[in-house]
Design an enzyme around this catalytic site. Structure first.
Site, mmCIF file in Angstrom:
data_model
loop_
_atom_site.group_PDB
_atom_site.id
_atom_site.type_symbol
_atom_site.label_atom_id
_atom_site.label_comp_id
_atom_site.label_asym_id
_atom_site.label_seq_id
_atom_site.Cartn_x
_atom_site.Cartn_y
_atom_site.Cartn_z
ATOM 1 N N HIS A 369 39.010 38.629 32.803
ATOM 2 C CA HIS A 369 40.209 39.283 32.261
ATOM 3 C C HIS A 369 40.268 39.233 30.733
ATOM 4 C CE1 HIS A 369 43.832 41.403 32.760
ATOM 5 N NE2 HIS A 369 44.264 40.826 33.869
ATOM 6 N N ASP A 373 40.773 44.872 31.674
ATOM 7 C CA ASP A 373 42.150 44.846 32.177
ATOM 8 C C ASP A 373 42.193 45.327 33.626
ATOM 9 O OD1 ASP A 373 43.154 43.931 29.785
ATOM 10 O OD2 ASP A 373 43.313 45.954 28.955
#
Lengths: 394, 83
Positions: A369, A373
């Site tokens: 992450h 995204d």
């Protein structure tokens, strides 16, 4: 002059044991020639050279355990004159090769074979034949246990030591080492990478129908497996979401333009390895199938190349054969994404308002992450799905 | 080609993808994929091995018939009889 060094064949690798040289000093080598074999926790790996030139000097000897980054050989690259002939051996030259290659002073290490050409010391009790053979093999008599009268070293002791040094680790030891390597890499990944996941279910009706028809016209040896469609779909989806393809290094995403797909391969007897298939997007399905078959065979027989273990830019794991519906895999650092596929299985599926049996597949993307995204990860899986709805253009 | 020859061919093709089976008793009706942990690449290579050794064309739709030792033997015998 370029140093040919022990490569890092994975985030978890600290050292490798040189099994043998496939080229000798004085021989010409070309970029991507395989010039040595190295034993690692993941098996025997063939190591390629990255320059054109001539091998000027062999530094490490078969049987030596060499840390990642240490010099194995020196290569005279094009346009550089040969080095002068080496001086006669001196006492100082009798340091072990590991120390000569730069081991920190005072750091104890395992017994290491001596450099070829260095005469063995006179004070060790050994038969003349053993002394001669040790010199030929470049072994240090002090590292050999003697079994002759009063502990003298015999010819058999020398031959036995040489064979043991060059032999790959026995299977149980290798499995333990591989388990440790996998444990280390996976723990590091889960500790350092903020994993996030997206999943989807893909209708495989069109892909499987296309594959059946395609395989009908192919001979037995040329048939395709569904896995090949999945690999190609992943590789061709990368340009839609390029940030899934690359490495997290120096606190930033370093995307790559080529797609080298790491392919998780289970080894018989336990363990797994994830070598890369290079340039997957550029290959047609037949070539990709041949590449996959070759890679699986070489992974299981211990004949992978170093670049195949270091070049993967994104990985695919397919546990469909194990009968599982889906998998949420752990990312191989420093990569930033891994795609997981489960089995292709018939399920009730709504088509045009009616329920029909359809072959479906669970797909997942585990992503770092920091680099990707969730929204973009979802777009990536949607792109994979879209490609599998048009298998004829894969 | 005798039944013994065919059995040897099947055993050899299996041992090539699952070497540990070379020294094992193979149950005639045991499912090969499950019992010897053959993935789809292994099974395809097993089929290719049978094809190369016997010359029998094996369409994909017939793969399920070759899922056991007994099934593979019966299939190869039948297809060779048709040739």
């Amino acid at each position: 002059m370029a140093d040919f060094r022990m490569p890092s064949l994975g985030a978890d690798m600290e050292a490798g044991t040189l099994i043998k040289w496939l080229k000798q000093a004085g021989e010409t080598v070309k970029r991507s020639d395989i010039i040595a074999e190295v034993d690692t926790d993941k098996g025997a790996i063939e190591i390629e050279v990255f320059e054109d030139g001539v091998i000027e000097e062999i530094v490490a000897q078969p049987g030596e355990k060499v840390p990642v980054g240490r010099t194995l050989a020196r290569i005279r690259t094009a346009g550089i004159a040969p080095a002068p002939a080496p001086a006669p051996p001196r006492e100082a030259a009798q340091v072990t090769a590991a120390t000569a290659a730069g081991a920190p002073a005072g750091e104890p290490g395992p017994p290491s074979p001596r450099r070829a050409g260095a005469p063995p010391p006179a004070h060790v009790a050994a038969s003349p034949a053993a002394r001669r053979r040790a010199t030929e093999l470049g072994l240090d008599l002090r590292s050999i246990a003697g079994t002759g009268p009063h502990g003298a070293i015999t010819l058999a002791d020398v031959e036995g030591t040489a064979a043991a040094a060059a032999a790959p680790a026995p299977a149980p030891a290798r499995q333990q080492a591989m388990r440790r390597a996998i444990a280390s890499a996976m723990a590091k990944s889960k500790r350092e990478i903020p994993h996030a996941y997206v999943t989807t279910t893909i209708d495989m009706f069109r892909a499987m129908a296309w594959l059946r028809a395609e395989n009908e016209r192919r001979s037995v040896g040329d048939r395709l497996l569904p896995a090949v469609l999945l690999l190609k779909a992943v590789a061709t989806a990368v340009p839609d979401v390029p940030e899934v393809n690359g490495y997290w290094l120096e606190d930033r995403l370093q995307p790559t333009s080529t797609v080298h797909l790491g392919t998780a391969i289970a080894l018989r007897g336990g363990g797994l390895i994830s070598p890369a298939i290079h340039d997957v997007g550029q290959r047609d399905l037949g070539a990709l199938m041949r590449g996959l078959a070759d890679l699986v065979a070489r992974a299981r027989s211990g004949a992978l190349r170093g670049s195949e273990l270091t070049d993967a830019t994104i990985t695919v794991t397919n546990l469909g054969d194990q009968g599982v519906d889906g998998v949420l895999p752990i990312i191989y650092p420093p990569q930033v994404a891994i795609v997981g596929f489960g089995r292709i299985v018939e399920r009730p599926w709504v088509v045009d308002g009616r329920i029909e049996p359809r072959p479906v597949l669970n797909a997942s993307l585990s992503f770092d992450h920091r680099a990707v995204d969730g929204h973009r990860a979802g777009l990536f899986l949607a792109s994979v799905d879209r490609r599998l709805q048009a298998p004829g253009v894969l | 080609m005798t039944e013994q020859d065919l059995r040897a061919i099947v055993r050899q093709a299996l041992a090539k993808v699952a070497p540990e089976t070379a020294a094992m008793e193979i149950e005639a009706d045991g499912p090969l994929r499950e019992e010897y942990d053959l993935d789809s690449m292994d099974f395809l290579n097993f089929i290719i091995g049978l094809h190369k050794a016997t010359g029998v064309e094996i369409p994909e739709t017939d793969y399920p018939r070759l899922g056991t030792l007994a099934g593979a033997l019966a299939y190869l015998e039948e297809r060779r009889g048709q040739a």
